[in-house]
Design an enzyme around this catalytic site. Structure first.
Site, PDB file in Angstrom:
ATOM      1  N   LYS A 187       0.878  -1.171   0.000  1.00  0.00           N
ATOM      2  CA  LYS A 187       0.000   0.000   0.000  1.00  0.00           C
ATOM      3  C   LYS A 187       0.907   1.209   0.000  1.00  0.00           C
ATOM      4  O   LYS A 187       1.835   1.300   0.814  1.00  0.00           O
ATOM      5  CB  LYS A 187      -0.838  -0.054   1.275  1.00  0.00           C
ATOM      6  CG  LYS A 187      -1.673   1.166   1.577  1.00  0.00           C
ATOM      7  CD  LYS A 187      -2.551   0.847   2.793  1.00  0.00           C
ATOM      8  CE  LYS A 187      -3.432   1.993   3.188  1.00  0.00           C
ATOM      9  NZ  LYS A 187      -2.910   2.761   4.307  1.00  0.00           N
TER      10      LYS A 187
HETATM   11  P1  FBP Z   1      -6.771   7.322   4.374  1.00  0.00           P
HETATM   12  O1  FBP Z   1      -7.504   6.774   3.166  1.00  0.00           O
HETATM   13  O2  FBP Z   1      -7.676   8.027   5.302  1.00  0.00           O
HETATM   14  O3  FBP Z   1      -5.561   8.134   3.953  1.00  0.00           O
HETATM   15  O4  FBP Z   1      -6.238   6.037   5.164  1.00  0.00           O
HETATM   16  C1  FBP Z   1      -5.074   5.359   4.787  1.00  0.00           C
HETATM   17  C2  FBP Z   1      -4.017   5.460   5.865  1.00  0.00           C
HETATM   18  O5  FBP Z   1      -2.822   4.788   5.516  1.00  0.00           O
HETATM   19  C3  FBP Z   1      -4.496   4.942   7.206  1.00  0.00           C
HETATM   20  O6  FBP Z   1      -4.344   3.573   7.275  1.00  0.00           O
HETATM   21  C4  FBP Z   1      -3.658   5.710   8.154  1.00  0.00           C
HETATM   22  O7  FBP Z   1      -4.242   5.900   9.399  1.00  0.00           O
HETATM   23  C5  FBP Z   1      -3.498   7.017   7.469  1.00  0.00           C
HETATM   24  O8  FBP Z   1      -3.690   6.802   6.089  1.00  0.00           O
HETATM   25  C6  FBP Z   1      -2.118   7.565   7.701  1.00  0.00           C
HETATM   26  O9  FBP Z   1      -1.970   8.767   7.050  1.00  0.00           O
HETATM   27  P2  FBP Z   1      -0.661   9.654   7.283  1.00  0.00           P
HETATM   28  O10 FBP Z   1       0.465   8.709   7.578  1.00  0.00           O
HETATM   29  O11 FBP Z   1      -0.499  10.386   6.014  1.00  0.00           O
HETATM   30  O12 FBP Z   1      -0.951  10.529   8.439  1.00  0.00           O
END
Ligand code: FBP
Length: 273
Positions: A187
């Site tokens: 991911k």
């Molecule tokens: P989102 O679709 O809300 O971006 O979620 C994906 C994710 O990877 C979550 O699993 C995680 O909590 C968040 O984004 C982390 O975002 P960042 O590291 O940019 O703060």
């Protein structure tokens, strides 16, 4: 290992693509992420909605998987339990590290089909996260469970040399490193164009690459267009949190995402349907 292959397939449809709902935000960003739609702070409510709308999988931390797990019983939905995180309360210098918060055995007892862990490639703590991922992966693989890597490049040298963490050269580097470590699914960030994201997919050498959703877009079509590009670039789908749970009614967004991901439908058309 047939167990790894069989469990990995639970997330993907026959076309090899998936829409996975992400909800680790209460830990990683804090409960304020739910203030746009406070009813979704209740895991059972939001998980019921996304499962009903037809997502292919959900990703949660162990405690929320225990609270909302009932909603997945008898449903054709893969469960990914993430075993690392960090809070936004720790000193900022430590934000470049994710620590292990749960164990593979416990994820399995919760009915997980896969476990997940983050590596911030380029972080000063990269080595510790590599070790953590290797330990989780070795144990999970032994038991026949796939391991997902959230391969997120971020760190001071990346900023200095490339200017931003979304530069395709670092995103594809992280994806490649994840594949080289033995991740079964990756991911990562959007690189800004179909051409560059296609290189990320190539660098992953057949390991499915899914988009990490990102902050909610004001206009839903903007997000659908981005996901469409990911699919056109050979990406295997998206793992989406805020663009789903921060919407008043997540169902139309989920249905539109499913049309784009599984049927390559035009984003404008998918949004209208
Ligand atoms: P989102 O679709 O809300 O971006 O979620 C994906 C994710 O990877 C979550 O699993 C995680 O909590 C968040 O984004 C982390 O975002 P960042 O590291 O940019 O703060």
């Amino acid at each position: 290992n047939i167990g790894i292959k069989r469990r990995l397939r639970r997330f993907f449809r026959r076309n090899g693509r998936a829409l996975i709902f992400a909800m680790d935000h209460g830990f990683e960003h804090g409960p304020t992420d739910f203030e746009e739609n406070w009813e979704h702070i209740k895991p059972g409510i939001i998980i019921r909605k996304v499962v009903r709308a037809g997502v292919d999988g959900v990703m949660m931390l162990p405690g929320i998987a225990r609270i909302a797990g009932e909603e997945l019983i008898g449903k054709d939905v893969g469960l990914m339990v993430k075993l690392t995180s960090k809070t936004g309360l720790r000193p900022k210098e430590e934000w470049l590290m994710q620590d292990q918060l749960g164990f593979v055995e416990d994820a399995i007892k919760l009915g997980a089909d896969a476990v997940a862990a983050t590596v911030y490639w380029g972080s000063p703590y990269e080595g510790a996260m590599m070790r953590q991922f290797a330990e989780i992966a070795s144990y999970a693989h032994d038991l026949g469970y796939p391991v997902v890597q959230f391969a997120y490049p971020r760190g001071p040298y990346i900023n200095e040399k490339y200017g931003k963490k979304e530069d395709y050269r670092v995103v594809m580097y992280g994806a490649r490193a994840a594949a080289e470590m033995g991740a079964d699914m990756i991911k990562t960030y959007w690189t800004g164009s179909r051409e560059t994201f296609a290189k990320v997919v190539d660098a992953a050498s057949g390991v499915p690459v899914l988009l990490s959703g990102g902050a909610k877009t004001d206009n839903p079509v903007d997000f659908l267009k981005l996901v469409w590009e990911v699919i056109e670039a050979g990406g295997s789908g998206a793992v989406v949190g805020r663009n789903i749970f921060q919407r008043e009614n997540p169902e139309p967004m989920i249905k539109a995402l499913l049309r784009v991901i599984h049927r390559n439908e035009d984003p404008e058309e998918a949004a209208k349907a």
